[in-house]
Design a protein around this motif. Structure first.
Motif, PDB file in Angstrom:
ATOM      1  N   GLU A   8      43.496  32.604 -12.140  1.00 34.77           N
ATOM      2  CA  GLU A   8      43.584  33.460 -11.225  1.00 34.77           C
ATOM      3  C   GLU A   8      44.750  34.755 -11.278  1.00 34.77           C
ATOM      4  O   GLU A   8      44.228  35.681 -11.033  1.00 34.77           O
ATOM      5  CB  GLU A   8      43.993  32.998  -9.747  1.00 34.77           C
ATOM      6  N   ASP A   9      45.959  34.579 -11.899  1.00 34.45           N
ATOM      7  CA  ASP A   9      46.976  35.755 -12.089  1.00 34.45           C
ATOM      8  C   ASP A   9      46.851  35.831 -13.728  1.00 34.45           C
ATOM      9  O   ASP A   9      47.521  35.024 -14.193  1.00 34.45           O
ATOM     10  CB  ASP A   9      48.033  35.239 -11.449  1.00 34.45           C
ATOM     11  N   PHE A  10      46.488  37.009 -14.013  1.00 33.91           N
ATOM     12  CA  PHE A  10      46.604  37.463 -15.239  1.00 33.91           C
ATOM     13  C   PHE A  10      46.836  38.847 -15.538  1.00 33.91           C
ATOM     14  O   PHE A  10      46.385  39.694 -14.670  1.00 33.91           O
ATOM     15  CB  PHE A  10      45.477  36.974 -16.137  1.00 33.91           C
ATOM     16  N   ALA A  11      47.390  39.369 -16.574  1.00 36.94           N
ATOM     17  CA  ALA A  11      47.335  40.671 -16.811  1.00 36.94           C
ATOM     18  C   ALA A  11      46.340  41.084 -17.967  1.00 36.94           C
ATOM     19  O   ALA A  11      45.669  40.126 -18.690  1.00 36.94           O
ATOM     20  CB  ALA A  11      48.683  41.344 -17.362  1.00 36.94           C
ATOM     21  N   VAL A  12      45.790  42.316 -17.908  1.00 35.35           N
ATOM     22  CA  VAL A  12      44.964  42.709 -19.018  1.00 35.35           C
ATOM     23  C   VAL A  12      45.257  43.502 -20.145  1.00 35.35           C
ATOM     24  O   VAL A  12      46.175  44.135 -19.778  1.00 35.35           O
ATOM     25  CB  VAL A  12      43.587  43.372 -18.178  1.00 35.35           C
ATOM     26  N   PRO A  13      44.738  43.418 -21.196  1.00 27.80           N
ATOM     27  CA  PRO A  13      45.116  44.266 -22.319  1.00 27.80           C
ATOM     28  C   PRO A  13      44.666  45.714 -22.270  1.00 27.80           C
ATOM     29  O   PRO A  13      43.903  45.967 -21.433  1.00 27.80           O
ATOM     30  CB  PRO A  13      44.465  43.511 -23.679  1.00 27.80           C
ATOM     31  N   GLU A  14      45.055  46.644 -23.017  1.00 30.00           N
ATOM     32  CA  GLU A  14      45.095  47.722 -23.068  1.00 30.00           C
ATOM     33  C   GLU A  14      43.442  47.905 -23.517  1.00 30.00           C
ATOM     34  O   GLU A  14      43.024  47.392 -24.202  1.00 30.00           O
ATOM     35  CB  GLU A  14      45.871  48.683 -24.343  1.00 30.00           C
ATOM     36  N   GLY A  15      43.017  49.036 -22.547  1.00 29.98           N
ATOM     37  CA  GLY A  15      41.589  49.509 -22.878  1.00 29.98           C
ATOM     38  C   GLY A  15      40.698  48.662 -21.713  1.00 29.98           C
ATOM     39  O   GLY A  15      39.448  48.829 -21.608  1.00 29.98           O
ATOM     40  N   PHE A  16      41.250  47.909 -20.939  1.00 34.17           N
ATOM     41  CA  PHE A  16      40.571  47.208 -19.732  1.00 34.17           C
ATOM     42  C   PHE A  16      41.305  47.659 -18.484  1.00 34.17           C
ATOM     43  O   PHE A  16      42.560  48.120 -18.522  1.00 34.17           O
ATOM     44  CB  PHE A  16      40.834  45.715 -20.058  1.00 34.17           C
ATOM     45  N   ASP A  17      40.704  47.626 -17.326  1.00 31.91           N
ATOM     46  CA  ASP A  17      41.064  48.083 -16.048  1.00 31.91           C
ATOM     47  C   ASP A  17      41.247  46.624 -15.207  1.00 31.91           C
ATOM     48  O   ASP A  17      40.204  46.272 -14.958  1.00 31.91           O
ATOM     49  CB  ASP A  17      40.265  49.222 -15.435  1.00 31.91           C
ATOM     50  N   LYS A  18      42.197  46.463 -14.761  1.00 33.56           N
ATOM     51  CA  LYS A  18      42.611  45.260 -14.024  1.00 33.56           C
ATOM     52  C   LYS A  18      41.314  45.206 -12.583  1.00 33.56           C
ATOM     53  O   LYS A  18      41.117  44.232 -12.459  1.00 33.56           O
ATOM     54  CB  LYS A  18      43.833  45.133 -13.337  1.00 33.56           C
ATOM     55  N   LYS A  19      41.096  46.509 -12.340  1.00 35.80           N
ATOM     56  CA  LYS A  19      40.092  46.424 -11.216  1.00 35.80           C
ATOM     57  C   LYS A  19      38.666  45.952 -11.244  1.00 35.80           C
ATOM     58  O   LYS A  19      38.028  45.822 -10.508  1.00 35.80           O
ATOM     59  CB  LYS A  19      39.971  48.163 -10.681  1.00 35.80           C
ATOM     60  N   ASP A  20      38.375  46.083 -12.887  1.00 39.23           N
ATOM     61  CA  ASP A  20      37.043  45.418 -13.168  1.00 39.23           C
ATOM     62  C   ASP A  20      37.113  43.898 -13.145  1.00 39.23           C
ATOM     63  O   ASP A  20      35.875  43.528 -13.241  1.00 39.23           O
ATOM     64  CB  ASP A  20      36.737  45.953 -14.564  1.00 39.23           C
ATOM     65  N   PHE A  21      38.092  43.377 -12.994  1.00 38.01           N
ATOM     66  CA  PHE A  21      38.223  41.881 -12.688  1.00 38.01           C
ATOM     67  C   PHE A  21      38.125  41.384 -11.348  1.00 38.01           C
ATOM     68  O   PHE A  21      38.712  41.975 -10.510  1.00 38.01           O
ATOM     69  CB  PHE A  21      39.340  41.339 -13.577  1.00 38.01           C
ATOM     70  N   GLY A  22      37.601  40.333 -11.048  1.00 38.82           N
ATOM     71  CA  GLY A  22      37.272  39.800  -9.658  1.00 38.82           C
ATOM     72  C   GLY A  22      36.975  38.443  -9.733  1.00 38.82           C
ATOM     73  O   GLY A  22      37.116  37.785 -10.811  1.00 38.82           O
ATOM     74  N   THR A  23      36.489  37.900  -8.684  1.00 43.21           N
ATOM     75  CA  THR A  23      36.292  36.399  -8.561  1.00 43.21           C
ATOM     76  C   THR A  23      34.980  36.064  -7.681  1.00 43.21           C
ATOM     77  O   THR A  23      34.562  37.249  -6.820  1.00 43.21           O
ATOM     78  CB  THR A  23      37.385  35.580  -7.967  1.00 43.21           C
ATOM     79  N   ILE A  24      34.217  35.351  -7.846  1.00 40.05           N
ATOM     80  CA  ILE A  24      33.304  34.885  -7.100  1.00 40.05           C
ATOM     81  C   ILE A  24      33.301  33.388  -6.608  1.00 40.05           C
ATOM     82  O   ILE A  24      34.220  32.945  -7.542  1.00 40.05           O
ATOM     83  CB  ILE A  24      31.739  35.001  -7.877  1.00 40.05           C
ATOM     84  N   THR A  25      32.765  32.931  -5.773  1.00 39.46           N
ATOM     85  CA  THR A  25      32.942  31.570  -5.149  1.00 39.46           C
ATOM     86  C   THR A  25      31.394  30.885  -5.670  1.00 39.46           C
ATOM     87  O   THR A  25      30.396  31.306  -5.412  1.00 39.46           O
ATOM     88  CB  THR A  25      32.996  31.329  -3.847  1.00 39.46           C
ATOM     89  N   ARG A  26      31.647  29.920  -6.761  1.00 40.53           N
ATOM     90  CA  ARG A  26      30.276  29.329  -7.209  1.00 40.53           C
ATOM     91  C   ARG A  26      29.503  28.679  -6.179  1.00 40.53           C
ATOM     92  O   ARG A  26      30.110  27.911  -5.386  1.00 40.53           O
ATOM     93  CB  ARG A  26      30.651  28.551  -8.290  1.00 40.53           C
ATOM     94  N   ALA A  27      28.342  28.711  -6.177  1.00 33.43           N
ATOM     95  CA  ALA A  27      27.209  28.235  -5.133  1.00 33.43           C
ATOM     96  C   ALA A  27      27.189  26.652  -5.424  1.00 33.43           C
ATOM     97  O   ALA A  27      27.043  25.986  -4.407  1.00 33.43           O
ATOM     98  CB  ALA A  27      25.973  28.611  -5.265  1.00 33.43           C
ATOM     99  N   ASP A  28      27.159  26.182  -6.724  1.00 31.07           N
ATOM    100  CA  ASP A  28      27.139  24.694  -6.877  1.00 31.07           C
ATOM    101  C   ASP A  28      28.138  24.046  -6.822  1.00 31.07           C
ATOM    102  O   ASP A  28      28.080  22.684  -6.155  1.00 31.07           O
ATOM    103  CB  ASP A  28      26.797  24.579  -8.475  1.00 31.07           C
ATOM    104  N   ASN A  29      29.636  24.440  -6.851  1.00 27.07           N
ATOM    105  CA  ASN A  29      30.759  23.740  -6.829  1.00 27.07           C
ATOM    106  C   ASN A  29      31.769  23.971  -5.812  1.00 27.07           C
ATOM    107  O   ASN A  29      32.934  23.601  -5.537  1.00 27.07           O
ATOM    108  CB  ASN A  29      31.410  23.132  -7.981  1.00 27.07           C
ATOM    109  N   GLY A  30      31.795  25.551  -5.244  1.00 24.78           N
ATOM    110  CA  GLY A  30      32.631  26.090  -4.222  1.00 24.78           C
ATOM    111  C   GLY A  30      33.776  26.551  -5.137  1.00 24.78           C
ATOM    112  O   GLY A  30      34.709  26.947  -4.596  1.00 24.78           O
ATOM    113  N   LYS A  31      33.917  26.507  -6.409  1.00 27.39           N
ATOM    114  CA  LYS A  31      35.083  27.005  -6.929  1.00 27.39           C
ATOM    115  C   LYS A  31      35.158  28.424  -7.394  1.00 27.39           C
ATOM    116  O   LYS A  31      34.029  28.899  -7.457  1.00 27.39           O
ATOM    117  CB  LYS A  31      35.316  26.058  -8.344  1.00 27.39           C
ATOM    118  N   LYS A  32      36.177  28.818  -7.674  1.00 29.00           N
ATOM    119  CA  LYS A  32      36.270  30.378  -7.832  1.00 29.00           C
ATOM    120  C   LYS A  32      35.911  30.468  -9.155  1.00 29.00           C
ATOM    121  O   LYS A  32      36.672  29.592 -10.082  1.00 29.00           O
ATOM    122  CB  LYS A  32      37.530  31.050  -7.471  1.00 29.00           C
TER     123      LYS A  32
END
Length: 163
Positions: A99-123
């Motif tokens: 859940e909590d991480f920094a991104v390397p140069e060339g990536f934008d943190k805003k491009d990362f998110g989470t979904i809740t999986r339909a099969d097991n309810g985990k993020k």
């Protein structure tokens, strides 16, 4: 009189050495620009302990990996904000859930998110809306054994485009 000159010489040497030591300390502190000190402190304070990495491989070029160097993949059959990998697929391609991480140069943190999986309810972490996975056969840092599997599993890099 010789004792007096000798004592004076010793005291002079001690004084000179003490003065030199003090000027070195002051110089070290003033060598760094205030902005550099601020930037270093900001990096330390803002970067979570677990940061994603950008690694390089001769076969696949640069690619995204977790903080331990395990390669991250996407599944071509997934849809934006929805995983189509479950059951046996998920056993071979475990979800990336950090859940909590920094991104390397060339990536934008805003491009990362989470979904809740339909099969097991985990993020599960997403990149540009698409779920990220590991490959169970990647055992060591830098393994990219999942690249191109069944022509639907691919590494993630900053140029990854989802269609």
């Amino acid at each position: 009189m010789k004792k007096g000159i000798f004592t004076l010489a010793i005291l002079s040497i001690i004084f000179v050495l003490a003065a030199c030591g003090k000027s070195t300390e002051e110089k070290t502190e003033t060598d760094q620009q205030p902005d550099q000190v601020q930037t270093e402190q900001t990096k330390t304070e803002q970067a979570p302990a677990d940061s994603l990495q950008l690694l390089k491989n001769d076969k696949v070029g640069e690619y995204l990996a977790d903080s331990q160097g395990k390669t991250l993949y996407y599944f071509k059959k997934d849809e934006a904000e929805k995983s189509n990998c479950s059951g046996d697929c998920l056993a071979t391609w475990p979800a990336f859930t950090q859940e909590d991480f920094a991104v390397p140069e060339g990536f934008d943190k805003k491009d990362f998110g989470t979904i809740t999986r339909a099969d097991n309810g985990k993020k599960q972490v997403t990149y540009k809306g698409f779920p990220l996975y590991y490959f169970a056969k990647d055992q060591q840092k830098g393994d990219v054994n999942g690249q191109g599997v069944k022509d639907v599993w691919f590494i993630v890099n900053s140029k990854t485009e989802f269609k």
